[in-house]
Design a protein around this motif. Structure first.
Motif, PDB file in Angstrom:
ATOM      1  N   ALA A  55       3.723  -5.739   0.810  1.00  0.00           N
ATOM      2  CA  ALA A  55       3.924  -4.401   1.372  1.00  0.00           C
ATOM      3  C   ALA A  55       3.788  -3.336   0.287  1.00  0.00           C
ATOM      4  O   ALA A  55       3.160  -2.297   0.495  1.00  0.00           O
ATOM      5  CB  ALA A  55       5.299  -4.319   2.035  1.00  0.00           C
ATOM      6  N   VAL A  56       4.346  -3.620  -0.868  1.00  0.00           N
ATOM      7  CA  VAL A  56       4.248  -2.699  -1.996  1.00  0.00           C
ATOM      8  C   VAL A  56       2.785  -2.501  -2.384  1.00  0.00           C
ATOM      9  O   VAL A  56       2.320  -1.372  -2.569  1.00  0.00           O
ATOM     10  CB  VAL A  56       5.075  -3.212  -3.199  1.00  0.00           C
ATOM     11  N   ASP A  57       2.043  -3.593  -2.499  1.00  0.00           N
ATOM     12  CA  ASP A  57       0.630  -3.508  -2.876  1.00  0.00           C
ATOM     13  C   ASP A  57      -0.168  -2.690  -1.870  1.00  0.00           C
ATOM     14  O   ASP A  57      -1.008  -1.863  -2.242  1.00  0.00           O
ATOM     15  CB  ASP A  57       0.023  -4.906  -3.009  1.00  0.00           C
ATOM     16  N   THR A  58       0.095  -2.895  -0.586  1.00  0.00           N
ATOM     17  CA  THR A  58      -0.617  -2.164   0.466  1.00  0.00           C
ATOM     18  C   THR A  58      -0.285  -0.680   0.408  1.00  0.00           C
ATOM     19  O   THR A  58      -1.175   0.172   0.508  1.00  0.00           O
ATOM     20  CB  THR A  58      -0.275  -2.751   1.854  1.00  0.00           C
ATOM     21  N   LEU A  59       0.983  -0.352   0.218  1.00  0.00           N
ATOM     22  CA  LEU A  59       1.387   1.051   0.133  1.00  0.00           C
ATOM     23  C   LEU A  59       0.798   1.724  -1.102  1.00  0.00           C
ATOM     24  O   LEU A  59       0.271   2.837  -1.015  1.00  0.00           O
ATOM     25  CB  LEU A  59       2.916   1.175   0.119  1.00  0.00           C
ATOM     26  N   LEU A  60       0.869   1.051  -2.233  1.00  0.00           N
ATOM     27  CA  LEU A  60       0.317   1.638  -3.462  1.00  0.00           C
ATOM     28  C   LEU A  60      -1.188   1.864  -3.356  1.00  0.00           C
ATOM     29  O   LEU A  60      -1.704   2.860  -3.862  1.00  0.00           O
ATOM     30  CB  LEU A  60       0.648   0.769  -4.674  1.00  0.00           C
ATOM     31  N   ALA A  61      -1.888   0.974  -2.687  1.00  0.00           N
ATOM     32  CA  ALA A  61      -3.329   1.159  -2.488  1.00  0.00           C
ATOM     33  C   ALA A  61      -3.589   2.404  -1.632  1.00  0.00           C
ATOM     34  O   ALA A  61      -4.499   3.186  -1.921  1.00  0.00           O
ATOM     35  CB  ALA A  61      -3.950  -0.080  -1.846  1.00  0.00           C
ATOM     36  N   ALA A  62      -2.786   2.606  -0.584  1.00  0.00           N
ATOM     37  CA  ALA A  62      -2.940   3.802   0.261  1.00  0.00           C
ATOM     38  C   ALA A  62      -2.620   5.065  -0.530  1.00  0.00           C
ATOM     39  O   ALA A  62      -3.301   6.081  -0.385  1.00  0.00           O
ATOM     40  CB  ALA A  62      -2.038   3.700   1.491  1.00  0.00           C
ATOM     41  N   ILE A  63      -1.605   5.005  -1.372  1.00  0.00           N
ATOM     42  CA  ILE A  63      -1.244   6.170  -2.193  1.00  0.00           C
ATOM     43  C   ILE A  63      -2.358   6.471  -3.188  1.00  0.00           C
ATOM     44  O   ILE A  63      -2.730   7.626  -3.374  1.00  0.00           O
ATOM     45  CB  ILE A  63       0.107   5.931  -2.898  1.00  0.00           C
ATOM     46  N   GLU A  64      -2.897   5.453  -3.793  1.00  0.00           N
ATOM     47  CA  GLU A  64      -3.984   5.673  -4.753  1.00  0.00           C
ATOM     48  C   GLU A  64      -5.227   6.244  -4.067  1.00  0.00           C
ATOM     49  O   GLU A  64      -5.864   7.163  -4.575  1.00  0.00           O
ATOM     50  CB  GLU A  64      -4.343   4.360  -5.446  1.00  0.00           C
ATOM     51  N   GLN A  96       5.199   5.775  -8.600  1.00  0.00           N
ATOM     52  CA  GLN A  96       4.204   6.663  -7.995  1.00  0.00           C
ATOM     53  C   GLN A  96       4.703   7.271  -6.687  1.00  0.00           C
ATOM     54  O   GLN A  96       4.337   8.375  -6.326  1.00  0.00           O
ATOM     55  CB  GLN A  96       2.892   5.927  -7.701  1.00  0.00           C
ATOM     56  N   LEU A  97       5.532   6.529  -5.976  1.00  0.00           N
ATOM     57  CA  LEU A  97       6.031   6.996  -4.693  1.00  0.00           C
ATOM     58  C   LEU A  97       6.874   8.259  -4.852  1.00  0.00           C
ATOM     59  O   LEU A  97       6.657   9.252  -4.163  1.00  0.00           O
ATOM     60  CB  LEU A  97       6.839   5.882  -4.025  1.00  0.00           C
TER      61      LEU A  97
END
Length: 188
Positions: A55-64, A96-97
């Motif tokens: 979930a963290v990886d998916t969210l960070l990819a969307a943020i990036e 980053q969040l």
């Protein structure tokens, strides 16, 4: 500044918004949940196990990819203030969040209110027609399923005990890129 004759219905330079719940999106409460964050002493492995890595990886990819401004909608707002969230995100590798927090970073629910009502109130007061997505779960995202936000394509609901995963990427991308605007305009 953009020429008003060529401007889209939203400000071209505006960053999208991401309304974020934590439970059953990033935190599956197995083995730890929000209350473990406020209880001292913390379990030794709390920060490594609080959020699910996929979930963290998916969210960070969307943020990036989209650089959204983040608005928290989680029930954890009852326990933590902004600096508390910043500390949690720092400790869990999600610095980053907190760097993406919107100026109006929270949309808390009032007692007896649905998550939908809290988000709609925030949108009424602060939305400037930016693309947005609501990232929540089927249990705590009260009122969201079937709402106008859902019908616009701006809702990603995660399954309880599953959370955010790569299968949600395309729906996140569509909403954060504002591909819902034509549907929204036609439904008014």
């Amino acid at each position: 500044m953009s020429n008003s004759k060529t401007a889209s219905p939203r400000t071209v330079s505006s960053r999208p918004l991401l309304f974020l719940d934590l439970d059953d999106v990033l935190c599956l409460n197995a083995p730890y949940g929000g209350y473990d964050v406020i209880v001292e002493p913390h379990p030794e492995d709390l920060w490594e196990k609080l959020f699910t890595q996929g979930a963290v990886d998916t969210l960070l990819a969307a943020i990036e990819e989209h650089r959204p401004r983040v608005v928290l909608t989680t029930s954890w707002l009852r326990m933590l203030d902004r600096s508390g969230f910043e500390k949690v995100f720092q400790a869990t590798g999600l610095r980053q969040l907190s760097q993406c927090f919107h100026e109006h970073w929270d949309a808390p629910q009032n007692r007896g209110e649905t998550r939908l009502a809290a988000i709609e109130r925030w949108l009424l007061n602060h939305h400037r027609d930016e693309p947005f997505v609501v990232l929540d779960d089927t249990l705590s995202g009260t009122g969201l399923a079937g709402s106008r936000i859902d019908l616009m394509g701006c809702l990603v609901l995660c399954d309880v005990n599953v959370g955010l995963h790569t299968g949600h990427v395309e729906a996140l991308r569509r909403a954060l890129q504002g591909r819902w605007i034509s549907r929204r305009s036609s439904s008014r």
